[in-house]
Design an enzyme around this catalytic site. Structure first.
Site, mmCIF file in Angstrom:
data_model
loop_
_atom_site.group_PDB
_atom_site.id
_atom_site.type_symbol
_atom_site.label_atom_id
_atom_site.label_comp_id
_atom_site.label_asym_id
_atom_site.label_seq_id
_atom_site.Cartn_x
_atom_site.Cartn_y
_atom_site.Cartn_z
ATOM 1 N N GLY A 111 -16.655 -7.127 -8.582
ATOM 2 C CA GLY A 111 -15.376 -7.237 -9.270
ATOM 3 C C GLY A 111 -14.257 -7.540 -8.313
ATOM 4 O O GLY A 111 -14.488 -7.893 -7.164
ATOM 5 N N ASN A 112 -13.034 -7.415 -8.784
ATOM 6 C CA ASN A 112 -11.883 -7.622 -7.912
ATOM 7 C C ASN A 112 -10.767 -6.655 -8.300
ATOM 8 O O ASN A 112 -10.889 -5.921 -9.274
ATOM 9 C CB ASN A 112 -11.416 -9.085 -7.966
ATOM 10 C CG ASN A 112 -11.025 -9.500 -9.365
ATOM 11 O OD1 ASN A 112 -10.059 -8.998 -9.921
ATOM 12 N ND2 ASN A 112 -11.801 -10.407 -9.963
ATOM 13 N N ARG A 113 -9.701 -6.685 -7.536
ATOM 14 C CA ARG A 113 -8.648 -5.669 -7.702
ATOM 15 C C ARG A 113 -7.617 -5.997 -8.768
ATOM 16 O O ARG A 113 -6.619 -5.299 -8.892
ATOM 17 C CB ARG A 113 -7.869 -5.529 -6.389
ATOM 18 C CG ARG A 113 -8.620 -4.907 -5.259
ATOM 19 C CD ARG A 113 -7.727 -5.050 -4.021
ATOM 20 N NE ARG A 113 -8.366 -4.561 -2.812
ATOM 21 C CZ ARG A 113 -8.233 -3.309 -2.389
ATOM 22 N NH1 ARG A 113 -7.511 -2.459 -3.069
ATOM 23 N NH2 ARG A 113 -8.816 -2.936 -1.261
#
Ligand code: CTP
Length: 400
Positions: A208-210
């Site tokens: 995922g990412n932030r």
């Protein structure tokens, strides 16, 4: 400075109790609020409640306090009139210009922005009579928020629910901040993607990412407050649905692409604010990947995800559609942004610098919006809503 003057019109529906929360938000954030209920609204919430929460007298008829001419004054002096809930009957009386109580008189004398937040049963909302009244009010410059879908008065569910009072408050705040009487994106449909995709490895793990989704939600919220019909394609976000916005939840880049392609043919503009994973694991393990004693972990092989922004830019679903991308860069921000704008083929690219503590999850942003026509618009550090307003200004310029 004088407090902004808001008239809160309340009509007779069960959702009147939620208007107490809206009233609270308005007064607590420094607005002077005058509540104007209809006579039937008082069947649901009494005058004492409105008066105590607003600190102002409450009347429903033009015959009270006649020497003060409240039926003219209240509307004339308002900076914003918001009617929440607006019943089918109130919408009909407003659309036809009736003036049979204090609220309808106020609506006729107001020269400020007017927001209606309808709430009623689905059948009443969908009835052609109501739909025509809504269209009339919108044509005249009022902002009519689409009702939410969900539980109605009893056990039934459907479209017709009053949006969350906190989100109606956000609409009021945006409309007051813009300071223009009429919404400029009425009749436009915009698609916004938000959040960050998650690419699953197994049933419990993902890449995922932030991205928090806050910038995309701010774009959706501001577009709705400017009158647009908004489809928000939200990747893994738990933020509250903005009032009047149709939220389509998705998980992966492939799901996000499908949702964007489904919505794009009807859209005047598509804004890709989502952080889309460029790669996904080549294989998905149906069971949880377990560690094995004495064995090194298997390497994870990645494959490319489709580039949605490049695809919708190259293959426009509608002539004249405006496509906007975002670029998150850590170095050589502007040079990389210019190259990316060319590569992606979109009309506008919002370039911002990211890092551990910058942009992701924060309430603020700072960016430069690059145009395919060579334009460059700098947006100073400030709330994500301010950047969103600039993006819609630039989109509106290109649509007109
Ligand atoms: N985007 C997309 N599909 C992808 C990846 C990104 O539509 N598979 C969109 C994002 O929504 C954003 C823009 O493309 O609007 C830029 O994404 P970014 O990750 O910053 O750029 P990349 O093209 O991935 O370039 P790089 O990885 O080299 O920074």
């Amino acid at each position: 400075m004088d407090k902004p003057k808001v008239v809160l019109g309340v009509s007779g529906g069960i959702a009147a109790y939620k208007a107490c929360e809206l009233l609270r938000r308005l007064t607590e954030s420094g607005h002077e609020v005058r509540v104007v209920p209809t006579a039937s609204a008082l069947h649901f919430v009494g005058a004492a409640t409105w008066s105590a929460l607003s600190g102002n007298p409450v009347s429903t008829e033009v015959w009270d306090d006649v020497h003060e001419v409240p039926h003219v004054r209240i509307g004339q002096h308002a900076d914003l009139v918001v009617v929440a809930p607006a019943t089918a009957d109130t919408l009909a009386r407003a659309a036809h210009g009736l003036a049979d109580d204090l609220l309808t008189n106020t609506l006729l004398t107001a020269r400020c922005p007017v927001v209606f937040a309808p709430a009623m049963h689905t059948e009443m909302w969908e009835h052609p009579a109501t739909q025509e009244n809504v269209a009339t009010l919108r044509r005249r410059g009022a902002l009519v928020i689409e009702p939410a879908v969900g539980r109605l008065t009893g056990v039934d569910t459907g479209k017709g629910r009053l949006p969350d009072p906190g989100e109606i408050f956000e609409v009021c705040r945006r409309v007051l901040a813009r300071g223009v009487t009429e919404p400029d994106l009425v009749g436009r449909h915009v698609v916004v993607s938000a959040g960050g995709t998650r690419e699953p490895l197994d049933p419990v793990r993902f890449l995922g990412n932030r991205s928090s989704g806050k910038q995309g939600y701010a774009l959706a919220r501001t577009a709705a407050a400017r009158g647009a019909r908004v489809t928000l394609i939200a990747a893994n976000s738990t933020l509250p649905a903005p009032a009047g916005v149709d939220v389509v939840p998705v998980g992966t880049a492939v799901q996000l692409r499908e949702a964007v392609l489904r919505a794009a043919p009807e859209a005047d503009a598509v804004v890709m604010a989502a952080a889309v994973a460029d790669f996904r694991p080549a294989a998905y393990a149906a069971g949880k990947i377990k560690k094995k004693d004495g064995q090194e972990p298997e390497p994870v092989t990645l494959v490319r995800n489709p580039d949605i922004l490049a695809e919708i830019s190259a293959d426009r679903a509608r002539p004249g559609q405006v496509v906007v991308g975002f670029a998150a860069e850590t170095d050589d921000v502007l040079a990389n942004g210019r190259a990316k704008l060319k590569r992606k083929g979109c009309d506008l690219l919002v370039v911002n610098e990211v890092g551990e503590l910058k942009t992701f999850g924060s309430e603020e942003n700072e960016a430069v919006v690059l145009g395919a026509d060579g334009s460059e618009t700098a947006v100073a550090h400030g709330p994500k809503e301010a950047l969103a307003e600039t993006v819609w200004d630039l989109v509106a310029e290109r649509l007109n």
